[in-house]
Scaffold this motif. Structure first.
Motif, short mmCIF file in Angstrom:
data_model
loop_
_atom_site.label_atom_id
_atom_site.label_comp_id
_atom_site.label_asym_id
_atom_site.label_seq_id
_atom_site.Cartn_x
_atom_site.Cartn_y
_atom_site.Cartn_z
N ALA A 10 0.84 -1.20 0.00
CA ALA A 10 0.00 0.00 0.00
C ALA A 10 0.88 1.25 0.00
CB ALA A 10 -0.94 -0.02 1.20
N GLN A 11 1.99 1.21 0.73
CA GLN A 11 2.90 2.36 0.77
C GLN A 11 3.44 2.67 -0.63
OE1 GLN A 11 5.38 0.60 3.83
NE2 GLN A 11 5.02 2.37 5.15
N PRO A 46 -5.27 1.07 4.78
CA PRO A 46 -4.10 0.43 4.19
C PRO A 46 -3.13 0.06 5.30
CG PRO A 46 -4.58 2.53 3.10
CD PRO A 46 -5.44 2.45 4.32
N LEU A 47 -2.33 -0.96 5.06
CA LEU A 47 -1.35 -1.40 6.05
C LEU A 47 0.06 -1.11 5.56
CD1 LEU A 47 -2.90 -4.85 7.00
CD2 LEU A 47 -3.07 -2.70 8.27
N GLY A 48 0.90 -0.69 6.48
CA GLY A 48 2.30 -0.43 6.17
C GLY A 48 3.15 -1.63 6.53
N ASP A 62 6.74 -10.82 5.37
CA ASP A 62 6.85 -11.07 3.94
C ASP A 62 5.46 -11.46 3.48
OD1 ASP A 62 7.77 -11.49 1.39
OD2 ASP A 62 8.51 -13.50 1.80
N THR A 63 4.61 -10.45 3.31
CA THR A 63 3.22 -10.71 2.96
C THR A 63 2.75 -9.72 1.92
OG1 THR A 63 0.98 -10.92 3.83
CG2 THR A 63 2.37 -9.27 4.86
N ASN A 64 1.72 -10.05 1.23
CA ASN A 64 1.12 -9.17 0.24
C ASN A 64 -0.17 -8.54 0.75
OD1 ASN A 64 3.17 -9.70 -1.58
ND2 ASN A 64 2.06 -11.37 -2.55
N VAL A 65 -0.40 -8.61 2.06
CA VAL A 65 -1.61 -7.99 2.62
C VAL A 65 -1.39 -6.48 2.62
CG1 VAL A 65 -3.13 -7.80 4.61
CG2 VAL A 65 -2.18 -10.02 3.99
#
Length: 107
Positions: A10-11, A46-48, A62-65
């Motif tokens: 998201a960043q 959104p998550l950072g 190590d995620t795509n969330v």
């Protein structure tokens, strides 16, 4: 619980987006929110960057969330219906994971 999965954080998405594109993206999200109505408990955010904590170490995740939200529906099928036409899915490679929350025994 809804998890927004994307090939890019998201960043990074926000850093690369022009103000006009960001405004159009928010417009699409707000239109979806109007359609989902009372089914939205929490629009989420959104998550950072994150950390994974285990009993032996802490490391970068190590995620795509890329974000989360909370919906309210009778069942998973109802939650899926609320997600039809969701603007997150316009991003190439994006997906949405939806999970049912379970009641804690004795609570």
């Amino acid at each position: 619980m809804v998890l927004y999965v994307a090939p890019q954080s998201a960043q990074a998405q926000m850093a690369e987006s022009s103000p006009e594109a960001a405004q159009e993206g928010m417009k699409a999200w707000l239109e979806w929110a109007d359609r989902a109505g009372d089914g939205i408990v929490d629009m989420g955010t959104p998550l950072g960057a994150g950390k994974e904590i285990t009993t032996s170490e802490t490391s970068d995740t190590d995620t795509n969330v890329a974000g989360y939200g909370i919906l309210q529906a009778e069942d998973l099928g109802g939650a899926q219906a609320l997600l039809e036409g969701h603007p997150h899915l316009m991003m190439p490679g994006a997906s949405i994971q939806v999970y049912e929350s379970l009641d804690l025994p004795g609570m």
